[in-house]
Motif scaffolding. Structure first.
Motif, PDB file in Angstrom:
ATOM      1  N   LEU A  34      -2.362   8.119   3.308  1.00 47.38           N
ATOM      2  CA  LEU A  34      -2.463   6.863   2.570  1.00 47.38           C
ATOM      3  C   LEU A  34      -3.921   6.456   2.354  1.00 47.38           C
ATOM      4  CD1 LEU A  34       0.397   4.762   4.218  1.00 47.38           C
ATOM      5  CD2 LEU A  34       0.354   5.693   1.908  1.00 47.38           C
ATOM      6  N   LYS A  35      -4.759   6.752   3.341  1.00 48.81           N
ATOM      7  CA  LYS A  35      -6.179   6.451   3.188  1.00 48.81           C
ATOM      8  C   LYS A  35      -6.787   7.268   2.055  1.00 48.81           C
ATOM      9  CE  LYS A  35      -9.699   4.214   5.096  1.00 48.81           C
ATOM     10  NZ  LYS A  35      -9.730   2.759   5.287  1.00 48.81           N
ATOM     11  N   ARG A  36      -6.448   8.552   2.012  1.00 47.64           N
ATOM     12  CA  ARG A  36      -6.953   9.393   0.927  1.00 47.64           C
ATOM     13  C   ARG A  36      -6.417   8.934  -0.427  1.00 47.64           C
ATOM     14  NH1 ARG A  36      -6.313  15.532   3.414  1.00 47.64           N
ATOM     15  NH2 ARG A  36      -7.674  15.247   5.232  1.00 47.64           N
ATOM     16  N   LYS A  37      -5.141   8.558  -0.455  1.00 43.16           N
ATOM     17  CA  LYS A  37      -4.555   8.078  -1.706  1.00 43.16           C
ATOM     18  C   LYS A  37      -5.247   6.813  -2.181  1.00 43.16           C
ATOM     19  CE  LYS A  37      -0.136   6.737  -3.777  1.00 43.16           C
ATOM     20  NZ  LYS A  37       1.332   6.599  -3.555  1.00 43.16           N
ATOM     21  N   SER A  38      -5.513   5.896  -1.262  1.00 46.37           N
ATOM     22  CA  SER A  38      -6.195   4.663  -1.634  1.00 46.37           C
ATOM     23  C   SER A  38      -7.593   4.950  -2.168  1.00 46.37           C
ATOM     24  CB  SER A  38      -6.278   3.740  -0.415  1.00 46.37           C
ATOM     25  OG  SER A  38      -6.995   2.568  -0.713  1.00 46.37           O
ATOM     26  N   GLU A  39      -8.301   5.868  -1.525  1.00 43.01           N
ATOM     27  CA  GLU A  39      -9.645   6.211  -2.001  1.00 43.01           C
ATOM     28  C   GLU A  39      -9.597   6.849  -3.385  1.00 43.01           C
ATOM     29  OE1 GLU A  39     -11.188   8.696   1.027  1.00 43.01           O
ATOM     30  OE2 GLU A  39     -11.529   7.065   2.474  1.00 43.01           O
ATOM     31  N   ALA A  40      -8.613   7.760  -3.601  1.00 37.01           N
ATOM     32  CA  ALA A  40      -8.501   8.416  -4.909  1.00 37.01           C
ATOM     33  C   ALA A  40      -8.155   7.406  -6.001  1.00 37.01           C
ATOM     34  CB  ALA A  40      -7.449   9.523  -4.842  1.00 37.01           C
ATOM     35  N   LEU A  41      -7.206   6.508  -5.713  1.00 32.80           N
ATOM     36  CA  LEU A  41      -6.827   5.504  -6.714  1.00 32.80           C
ATOM     37  C   LEU A  41      -7.961   4.517  -6.987  1.00 32.80           C
ATOM     38  CD1 LEU A  41      -3.148   4.719  -5.626  1.00 32.80           C
ATOM     39  CD2 LEU A  41      -3.916   6.173  -7.495  1.00 32.80           C
ATOM     40  N   ARG A 171      -0.191  -0.969   3.342  1.00 28.43           N
ATOM     41  CA  ARG A 171       0.438   0.041   4.206  1.00 28.43           C
ATOM     42  C   ARG A 171      -0.576   0.670   5.154  1.00 28.43           C
ATOM     43  NH1 ARG A 171       4.353   3.285  -0.116  1.00 28.43           N
ATOM     44  NH2 ARG A 171       5.822   1.566  -0.478  1.00 28.43           N
ATOM     45  N   VAL A 172      -1.775   0.925   4.654  1.00 26.00           N
ATOM     46  CA  VAL A 172      -2.829   1.487   5.513  1.00 26.00           C
ATOM     47  C   VAL A 172      -3.178   0.518   6.631  1.00 26.00           C
ATOM     48  CG1 VAL A 172      -5.248   2.194   5.577  1.00 26.00           C
ATOM     49  CG2 VAL A 172      -3.785   2.993   3.738  1.00 26.00           C
ATOM     50  N   SER A 173      -3.307  -0.759   6.284  1.00 30.37           N
ATOM     51  CA  SER A 173      -3.628  -1.763   7.293  1.00 30.37           C
ATOM     52  C   SER A 173      -2.504  -1.911   8.321  1.00 30.37           C
ATOM     53  CB  SER A 173      -3.893  -3.109   6.611  1.00 30.37           C
ATOM     54  OG  SER A 173      -4.196  -4.101   7.562  1.00 30.37           O
ATOM     55  N   ALA A 174      -1.256  -1.903   7.841  1.00 28.94           N
ATOM     56  CA  ALA A 174      -0.126  -2.002   8.774  1.00 28.94           C
ATOM     57  C   ALA A 174      -0.053  -0.790   9.689  1.00 28.94           C
ATOM     58  CB  ALA A 174       1.175  -2.155   7.990  1.00 28.94           C
TER      59      ALA A 174
END
Length: 266
Positions: A34-41, A171-174
């Motif tokens: 999810l962290k990688r997805k957030s960075e990519a987005l 979601r990453v924070s949770a």
């Protein structure tokens, strides 16, 4: 143990420990993805923001040119030709197609504009006068509409990406502040309970072993006492008896003795 996060309501067993470790590993992998997805987005959103800025600047220039082109048409023709164009056009010559782009699992709509060359309902418009100005105005407004479609596609993708990034960040924070700490606290609780059970089991085994040793020592002591008692009794039985004093003649032959008797002659 963090009181704010707490732990899972599980029974402290080896099986629960294995399940919690698997859950922790899955949560860590999910958090990383999810962290990688957030960075990519986020990176793609920055790219879309740059393209939106360029499209808006281009839109301003194109609309400025289109406005001057429309003014030239009005000056050359000498009247309003909008009514004539509306009456002549029966089918749309400029059309928009939609497709989807997959960006890190997010489907973003993309709009593409294309012109139907076979459709030209108002091709004779401006035949009397102002034909060149009308043709340039039509081409200029076609480019303006293309830029408008591109800008609409980018802004739609930006809005969708913004909402998706917010959800992914939540979601990453949770996962980082709730799920992983809760699972870690549960693992610590299970380990502490299992260690306590091991200590209780060790103490129980130690007490059982001490009881067995005492029982064996008592049994050995009883056997040794019984052997000593039997030995004393056997020793008492083997002691020789004292001879009683004689009351008769000491020279009297022993009838029952082993000496030989004299022969009797008739």
């Amino acid at each position: 143990m963090s009181g704010a996060v707490g732990r899972e309501p599980v029974f402290p067993t080896r099986q629960s420990l294995g399940i919690m470790k698997s859950k922790l590993k899955g949560a860590e992998i999910g958090h990383s993805l999810l962290k990688r997805k957030s960075e990519a987005l986020t990176k793609y959103r920055a790219e879309i923001t740059r393209r939106i800025d360029e499209a808006k600047q281009k839109m301003g220039r194109v609309m400025q040119i289109a406005a001057f082109s429309l003014a030239e048409v009005s000056y050359a023709v000498g009247g309003d030709i909008g009514y004539q164009i509306q009456e002549s056009a029966k089918q749309a010559r400029f059309r928009v197609r939609a497709k989807h782009e997959n960006v890190s699992g997010v489907f973003l709509p993309q709009f593409e504009s294309h012109t139907e060359t076979a459709i030209n309902d108002f091709g004779l418009t401006g035949l009397g006068k102002g034909g060149q100005q009308i043709q340039r105005c039509r081409e200029t407004y076609a480019r303006a509409v293309e830029t408008l479609v591109e800008l609409a596609s980018l802004q739609t993708a930006f809005l969708i990406l913004d909402e998706v990034i917010k959800v992914v960040n939540r979601r990453v924070s949770a996962s980082e502040h709730v799920i992983i700490p809760r699972t870690e606290n549960t693992i610590k609780y299970i380990n502490s309970e299992l260690d306590e059970l091991d200590r209780e089991e060790f103490y129980r085994l130690k007490k059982v072993s001490g009881k067995k040793q005492r029982d064996v020592a008592e049994a050995d002591a009883e056997i040794l006492a019984a052997r000593q008692k039997a030995a004393e009794k056997e020793a008492a039985n083997n002691t020789p008896a004292v001879a009683a004093p004689s009351t008769g003649d000491t020279d009297a032959p022993d009838v029952l003795g082993e000496q030989e008797d004299n022969d009797v002659i008739f």
